[in-house]
Design a protein around this motif. Structure first.
Motif, PDB file in Angstrom:
ATOM      1  N   TRP A  17       0.766  -1.147  -0.052  1.00  0.00           N
ATOM      2  CA  TRP A  17       0.078   0.041  -0.041  1.00  0.00           C
ATOM      3  C   TRP A  17       0.958   1.271   0.055  1.00  0.00           C
ATOM      4  O   TRP A  17       0.688   2.109  -0.634  1.00  0.00           O
ATOM      5  CB  TRP A  17      -0.968   0.003   1.348  1.00  0.00           C
ATOM      6  CG  TRP A  17      -1.883   1.209   1.284  1.00  0.00           C
ATOM      7  CD1 TRP A  17      -3.311   1.044   0.678  1.00  0.00           C
ATOM      8  CD2 TRP A  17      -1.844   2.468   1.580  1.00  0.00           C
ATOM      9  NE1 TRP A  17      -3.852   2.447   0.597  1.00  0.00           N
ATOM     10  CE2 TRP A  17      -2.970   3.173   1.400  1.00  0.00           C
ATOM     11  CE3 TRP A  17      -0.738   3.279   2.142  1.00  0.00           C
ATOM     12  CZ2 TRP A  17      -2.945   4.548   1.607  1.00  0.00           C
ATOM     13  CZ3 TRP A  17      -0.679   4.464   2.528  1.00  0.00           C
ATOM     14  CH2 TRP A  17      -2.166   5.078   2.141  1.00  0.00           C
ATOM     15  N   GLN A  18       1.768   1.257   0.929  1.00  0.00           N
ATOM     16  CA  GLN A  18       2.642   2.474   0.847  1.00  0.00           C
ATOM     17  C   GLN A  18       3.537   2.515  -0.350  1.00  0.00           C
ATOM     18  O   GLN A  18       3.657   3.983  -0.730  1.00  0.00           O
ATOM     19  CB  GLN A  18       3.761   2.222   2.103  1.00  0.00           C
ATOM     20  CG  GLN A  18       3.289   2.339   3.438  1.00  0.00           C
ATOM     21  CD  GLN A  18       3.978   2.014   4.728  1.00  0.00           C
ATOM     22  OE1 GLN A  18       5.037   1.290   4.560  1.00  0.00           O
ATOM     23  NE2 GLN A  18       3.953   2.688   5.900  1.00  0.00           N
ATOM     24  N   GLN A  19       3.960   1.633  -1.083  1.00  0.00           N
ATOM     25  CA  GLN A  19       4.688   1.720  -2.298  1.00  0.00           C
ATOM     26  C   GLN A  19       3.894   2.297  -3.476  1.00  0.00           C
ATOM     27  O   GLN A  19       4.228   3.245  -4.130  1.00  0.00           O
ATOM     28  CB  GLN A  19       5.436   0.331  -2.778  1.00  0.00           C
ATOM     29  CG  GLN A  19       5.881   0.579  -3.765  1.00  0.00           C
ATOM     30  CD  GLN A  19       6.344  -0.870  -4.363  1.00  0.00           C
ATOM     31  OE1 GLN A  19       5.844  -2.167  -4.129  1.00  0.00           O
ATOM     32  NE2 GLN A  19       7.355  -1.006  -5.269  1.00  0.00           N
ATOM     33  N   ALA A  20       2.671   1.668  -3.314  1.00  0.00           N
ATOM     34  CA  ALA A  20       1.603   1.997  -4.564  1.00  0.00           C
ATOM     35  C   ALA A  20       1.042   3.600  -4.432  1.00  0.00           C
ATOM     36  O   ALA A  20       1.117   4.372  -5.437  1.00  0.00           O
ATOM     37  CB  ALA A  20       0.440   1.040  -4.612  1.00  0.00           C
ATOM     38  N   HIS A  21       0.843   3.844  -2.983  1.00  0.00           N
ATOM     39  CA  HIS A  21       0.299   5.150  -3.017  1.00  0.00           C
ATOM     40  C   HIS A  21       1.257   6.269  -2.942  1.00  0.00           C
ATOM     41  O   HIS A  21       1.324   7.193  -3.103  1.00  0.00           O
ATOM     42  CB  HIS A  21      -0.552   5.124  -1.564  1.00  0.00           C
ATOM     43  CG  HIS A  21      -1.822   4.332  -1.836  1.00  0.00           C
ATOM     44  ND1 HIS A  21      -1.967   2.902  -1.871  1.00  0.00           N
ATOM     45  CD2 HIS A  21      -3.007   5.055  -2.111  1.00  0.00           C
ATOM     46  CE1 HIS A  21      -3.208   2.729  -2.096  1.00  0.00           C
ATOM     47  NE2 HIS A  21      -3.891   3.696  -2.435  1.00  0.00           N
ATOM     48  N   THR A  22       2.540   5.875  -2.471  1.00  0.00           N
ATOM     49  CA  THR A  22       3.436   6.830  -2.388  1.00  0.00           C
ATOM     50  C   THR A  22       3.870   7.340  -4.015  1.00  0.00           C
ATOM     51  O   THR A  22       3.900   8.499  -4.385  1.00  0.00           O
ATOM     52  CB  THR A  22       5.053   6.293  -1.799  1.00  0.00           C
ATOM     53  OG1 THR A  22       4.808   6.087  -0.598  1.00  0.00           O
ATOM     54  CG2 THR A  22       6.124   7.290  -2.231  1.00  0.00           C
ATOM     55  N   ALA A  23       3.713   6.378  -5.015  1.00  0.00           N
ATOM     56  CA  ALA A  23       3.887   6.624  -6.417  1.00  0.00           C
ATOM     57  C   ALA A  23       2.617   7.359  -6.859  1.00  0.00           C
ATOM     58  O   ALA A  23       2.925   8.246  -7.375  1.00  0.00           O
ATOM     59  CB  ALA A  23       4.022   5.233  -7.231  1.00  0.00           C
ATOM     60  N   PHE A  24       1.175   7.022  -6.583  1.00  0.00           N
ATOM     61  CA  PHE A  24       0.302   7.672  -7.026  1.00  0.00           C
ATOM     62  C   PHE A  24       0.088   9.137  -6.328  1.00  0.00           C
ATOM     63  O   PHE A  24      -0.059  10.148  -7.080  1.00  0.00           O
ATOM     64  CB  PHE A  24      -1.047   6.702  -6.680  1.00  0.00           C
ATOM     65  CG  PHE A  24      -2.269   7.571  -7.096  1.00  0.00           C
ATOM     66  CD1 PHE A  24      -2.588   7.665  -8.343  1.00  0.00           C
ATOM     67  CD2 PHE A  24      -3.225   8.087  -6.069  1.00  0.00           C
ATOM     68  CE1 PHE A  24      -3.727   8.421  -8.779  1.00  0.00           C
ATOM     69  CE2 PHE A  24      -4.129   8.585  -6.422  1.00  0.00           C
ATOM     70  CZ  PHE A  24      -4.737   8.884  -7.726  1.00  0.00           C
ATOM     71  N   PHE A  25       0.459   8.951  -5.184  1.00  0.00           N
ATOM     72  CA  PHE A  25       0.322  10.423  -4.545  1.00  0.00           C
ATOM     73  C   PHE A  25       1.361  11.380  -5.041  1.00  0.00           C
ATOM     74  O   PHE A  25       1.202  12.544  -4.829  1.00  0.00           O
ATOM     75  CB  PHE A  25       0.184  10.386  -3.089  1.00  0.00           C
ATOM     76  CG  PHE A  25      -1.029   9.637  -2.296  1.00  0.00           C
ATOM     77  CD1 PHE A  25      -2.047   9.631  -3.123  1.00  0.00           C
ATOM     78  CD2 PHE A  25      -1.001   9.107  -0.796  1.00  0.00           C
ATOM     79  CE1 PHE A  25      -3.458   9.013  -2.664  1.00  0.00           C
ATOM     80  CE2 PHE A  25      -2.055   8.568  -0.437  1.00  0.00           C
ATOM     81  CZ  PHE A  25      -3.192   8.451  -1.198  1.00  0.00           C
ATOM     82  N   GLY A  26       2.471  10.862  -5.103  1.00  0.00           N
ATOM     83  CA  GLY A  26       3.464  11.774  -5.759  1.00  0.00           C
ATOM     84  C   GLY A  26       2.939  12.198  -7.042  1.00  0.00           C
ATOM     85  O   GLY A  26       3.268  13.546  -7.368  1.00  0.00           O
ATOM     86  N   ARG A  27       2.369  11.521  -7.942  1.00  0.00           N
ATOM     87  CA  ARG A  27       2.086  12.090  -9.181  1.00  0.00           C
ATOM     88  C   ARG A  27       0.879  13.117  -9.144  1.00  0.00           C
ATOM     89  O   ARG A  27       0.976  13.996  -9.700  1.00  0.00           O
ATOM     90  CB  ARG A  27       1.339  10.960  -9.870  1.00  0.00           C
ATOM     91  CG  ARG A  27       2.627   9.830 -10.608  1.00  0.00           C
ATOM     92  CD  ARG A  27       2.184   8.912 -11.604  1.00  0.00           C
ATOM     93  NE  ARG A  27       0.810   8.317 -11.355  1.00  0.00           N
ATOM     94  CZ  ARG A  27       0.759   6.930 -10.838  1.00  0.00           C
ATOM     95  NH1 ARG A  27       2.119   6.438 -10.285  1.00  0.00           N
ATOM     96  NH2 ARG A  27      -0.291   6.278 -10.431  1.00  0.00           N
ATOM     97  N   GLU A  28      -0.093  12.882  -7.814  1.00  0.00           N
ATOM     98  CA  GLU A  28      -0.920  13.871  -7.758  1.00  0.00           C
ATOM     99  C   GLU A  28      -0.316  14.927  -7.100  1.00  0.00           C
ATOM    100  O   GLU A  28      -0.790  16.177  -7.534  1.00  0.00           O
ATOM    101  CB  GLU A  28      -2.002  13.056  -6.635  1.00  0.00           C
ATOM    102  CG  GLU A  28      -2.925  12.147  -7.006  1.00  0.00           C
ATOM    103  CD  GLU A  28      -3.998  12.654  -7.906  1.00  0.00           C
ATOM    104  OE1 GLU A  28      -4.887  12.730  -7.391  1.00  0.00           O
ATOM    105  OE2 GLU A  28      -4.033  12.621  -9.168  1.00  0.00           O
TER     106      GLU A  28
END
Length: 161
Positions: free
Chosen positions: A119-130
């Motif tokens: 979750w942290q890995q996937a959301h760090t990437a997604f939230f980084g794009r956001e």
């Protein structure tokens, strides 16, 4: 919120199926993620019952001038193409710093292997794009809207995408 014309027929089928019109509880029609393969895969996880939560940055709601969802809100989940697949009802919403999102929530979100590390890995990437799109800096203290939901209606024959 206003029900978009693209989902009127789907919403009408939903209201007919439940026997009343809860349009005053309509929150939004949306797809998960920012790309078609992932959005459609996440919709499939919702339909099979594995994905029962979602997370978003508070900053996204602020930038769009949207209120934070609340328990009882109804939303239509779509494929990336906009095709509606189900209606979800928000069950619970908590806002926590990214670093305080727990393993239970990560498992309920149902993505990847269901672990907090995934979750942290996937959301760090997604939230980084956001954050890049919002011209914000992602950090472990970024406020995250953790929303739990239940599927309350699915299109006829929609068991998988």
């Amino acid at each position: 919120m206003t029900i978009p014309p693209s989902i009127h027929a789907f919403w009408s089928a939903f209201t007919s199926a439940i026997g009343h019109d809860p349009s005053d509880r309509f929150y939004e029609a949306f797809h998960f993620d920012d790309n078609a393969p992932s959005a459609d895969e996440l919709a499939a996880l919702v339909l099979c019952g594995r994905k029962r939560a979602t997370a978003a940055l508070v900053w996204v709601y602020e930038s769009e001038g949207k209120p934070i969802p609340k328990a009882g809100d109804l939303s239509v989940v779509t494929l990336f193409s906009g095709k509606p697949v189900c209606v979800i009802e928000t069950q619970d919403v908590k806002i926590v710093p990214f670093s305080e999102v727990g393993a239970d929530f990560a498992a309920t979100e149902g993505e990847g292997d269901g672990s907090l590390a995934y979750w942290q890995q996937a959301h760090t990437a997604f939230f980084g794009r956001e954050c890049q799109r919002l011209r914000r800096e992602f950090s472990l203290s970024a406020p995250v809207v953790c929303e739990r939901f239940a599927v309350v209606y699915r299109a006829a024959g929609e068991n998988a995408v």
